[in-house]
Scaffold this motif. Structure first.
Motif, mmCIF file in Angstrom:
data_model
loop_
_atom_site.group_PDB
_atom_site.id
_atom_site.type_symbol
_atom_site.label_atom_id
_atom_site.label_comp_id
_atom_site.label_asym_id
_atom_site.label_seq_id
_atom_site.Cartn_x
_atom_site.Cartn_y
_atom_site.Cartn_z
ATOM 1 N N ALA A 220 0.854 -1.188 0.000
ATOM 2 C CA ALA A 220 0.000 0.000 0.000
ATOM 3 C C ALA A 220 0.888 1.236 0.000
ATOM 4 O O ALA A 220 2.026 1.204 0.486
ATOM 5 N N VAL A 221 0.335 2.327 -0.538
ATOM 6 C CA VAL A 221 1.057 3.599 -0.586
ATOM 7 C C VAL A 221 0.183 4.670 0.060
ATOM 8 O O VAL A 221 -0.930 4.926 -0.409
ATOM 9 N N PRO A 222 0.651 5.296 1.153
ATOM 10 C CA PRO A 222 -0.156 6.346 1.778
ATOM 11 C C PRO A 222 -0.319 7.530 0.839
ATOM 12 O O PRO A 222 0.628 7.949 0.183
ATOM 13 N N MET A 223 -1.531 8.058 0.794
ATOM 14 C CA MET A 223 -1.839 9.177 -0.087
ATOM 15 C C MET A 223 -1.953 10.484 0.697
ATOM 16 O O MET A 223 -1.361 11.492 0.334
ATOM 17 N N MET A 224 -2.721 10.451 1.800
ATOM 18 C CA MET A 224 -2.939 11.679 2.562
ATOM 19 C C MET A 224 -3.629 11.350 3.879
ATOM 20 O O MET A 224 -4.231 10.291 4.040
ATOM 21 N N THR A 225 -3.509 12.272 4.821
ATOM 22 C CA THR A 225 -4.311 12.226 6.035
ATOM 23 C C THR A 225 -5.407 13.278 5.890
ATOM 24 O O THR A 225 -5.371 14.096 4.967
ATOM 25 N N TRP A 226 -6.364 13.272 6.818
ATOM 26 C CA TRP A 226 -7.371 14.334 6.810
ATOM 27 C C TRP A 226 -6.836 15.559 7.533
ATOM 28 O O TRP A 226 -7.376 16.635 7.401
ATOM 29 N N GLY A 227 -5.763 15.376 8.303
ATOM 30 C CA GLY A 227 -5.157 16.494 8.992
ATOM 31 C C GLY A 227 -5.631 16.599 10.431
ATOM 32 O O GLY A 227 -6.316 15.718 10.962
ATOM 33 N N ALA A 228 -5.232 17.679 11.075
ATOM 34 C CA ALA A 228 -5.627 17.979 12.448
ATOM 35 C C ALA A 228 -5.912 19.475 12.518
ATOM 36 O O ALA A 228 -5.642 20.210 11.565
ATOM 37 N N LEU A 229 -6.457 19.916 13.636
ATOM 38 C CA LEU A 229 -6.770 21.331 13.816
ATOM 39 C C LEU A 229 -5.772 21.975 14.772
ATOM 40 O O LEU A 229 -5.451 21.406 15.816
ATOM 41 N N ASP A 230 -5.296 23.172 14.416
ATOM 42 C CA ASP A 230 -4.470 23.917 15.350
ATOM 43 C C ASP A 230 -5.369 24.764 16.249
ATOM 44 O O ASP A 230 -6.605 24.693 16.162
ATOM 45 N N ALA A 231 -4.774 25.570 17.101
ATOM 46 C CA ALA A 231 -5.548 26.347 18.076
ATOM 47 C C ALA A 231 -6.480 27.353 17.415
ATOM 48 O O ALA A 231 -7.478 27.771 18.012
ATOM 49 N N ASP A 232 -6.175 27.738 16.176
ATOM 50 C CA ASP A 232 -6.998 28.711 15.463
ATOM 51 C C ASP A 232 -8.005 28.057 14.524
ATOM 52 O O ASP A 232 -8.681 28.737 13.752
#
Length: 358
Positions: A220-232
């Protein structure tokens, strides 16, 4: 002092002394932690990770057993939990974004109400999308070279948490055909392993537990994450997977994909609802405050233990854990989206999959 006054005084003193005897104690009991998915997915990994830690911290050190009640993308189990009432504090229920989304979208199969339940712990998570090695060789940080490929994806349903990847892939201009009806994301991973699916995504705990091995083996090859939220409230790289680009980054690098406008606003709204506060542990309606506090205190002790940060990073990822009043606030945030985002997603579900929720 009269005999009547003396008896009254003794009774009052007895009542004043009684709280210690009435403290919450689960000695010799078994806690059933019901998960409304199959035993192969991220929610199973999450509950199985916390169960023995919770057992050590609850008063009386009860046995905590994780049980599974899959069906209808978790709606079956959630509807069942709605009918449960407090008895002795030995029933715990775990939800995920796939339980929250049908609720948010007014799915007619939903007969549960989050406001009736008692949240004692909430935790965030992330997600990683990956593709098969052949197509992965064409991935260059954008989806430009993937737009002419027909992908197959094992899905729990378009109104479940899967709507986050499905909408993301559509925004990237990719052709992803979902096969609906699986009972948990772990079943989707098994489809990918068998070659029945060519694209998949897993929440962080499940990815760490199994999918990362597929990547390490070159399957398998990772494509992307959905990300995370910073304080803003900005989307940044997932702290558990800092080397994998976010969907936002891939979108910005892909022709025709926009990180502003109605589609982006709707995607982000459901991402926020589904991931930063994705998994929640509830006690049933009617649970007394002292029992709820015992659970909140136990989860608080778990998260504050010396080795928790190290072991949780390997098992479920580096995400916030909320307890007590903060769990209630997190639950409110995770079960709320704007009317505009809800309307956009309902229209998209109708147009893309013929799913009518109006």
């Amino acid at each position: 002092m009269t005999i009547k006054k003396l008896v009254t005084s003794v009774a009052v003193l007895a009542l004043m002394a009684s709280p210690a005897a009435a403290e919450v104690d689960f000695s010799g009991k078994t806690i059933e932690w019901v998960i409304p998915f199959s035993e192969t997915g991220g929610s199973a990994k999450w509950a199985n990770f916390f169960a023995p830690l919770l057992s050590k911290e609850l008063p009386g050190n009860p046995t905590v057993v994780v049980k599974f009640m899959p069906g209808a993308g978790s709606t079956k189990g959630a509807n069942w939990f709605q009918e449960q009432k407090h008895e002795d504090g030995t029933l715990l229920f775990g939800t995920s974004g796939s339980t929250q989304f049908p609720y948010l979208l007014d799915d007619p199969r939903v007969r549960y109400e989050y406001a009736d339940w008692v949240p004692v712990m909430a935790s965030g998570t992330g997600g990683v999308a990956y593709i098969n090695p052949e197509d992965g060789a064409k991935f260059d940080g954008s989806a430009n070279a993937l737009k002419d490929i027909n992908f197959i994806y094992g899905s729990q349903g378009a109104t479940r948490l899967d709507l986050v990847p499905l909408l993301a892939w559509q925004m990237l201009g990719m052709n992803v055909e979902p096969v609906f009806g699986i009972k948990g994301r772990g079943d989707g991973r098994l489809m990918f392993e068998r070659g029945e699916a060519t694209i998949d995504y897993q929440t962080s705990s499940s990815y760490l537990g199994a999918s990362a091995d597929l990547v390490a083996q070159g399957k398998a090859v990772p494509m992307m994450t959905w990300g995370a939220l910073d304080a803003d409230g900005n989307i940044v790289r997932d702290p558990t997977f800092p080397d994998i680009p976010t969907f936002k980054e891939v979108c910005e690098a892909t022709d025709g994909c926009e990180t502003s406008g109605d589609a982006w606003d709707a995607w982000k709204a459901f991402f926020v609802s589904g991931f930063p506060v994705q998994k929640i542990a509830f006690l049933p309606a009617g649970t007394p405050d002292d029992v709820a506090q015992a659970y909140a205190d136990a989860f608080d002790a778990v998260r504050k233990s010396d080795d928790f940060a190290a072991i949780s990073a390997k098992e479920i990822g580096k995400y916030d854990i909320f307890v007590g009043p903060n769990a209630k606030k997190a639950t409110a945030a995770g079960t709320t989206v704007s009317p505009q985002a809800k309307e956009y997603v309902k229209n998209w579900l109708q147009e893309a999959y013929g799913v009518s929720l109006k």
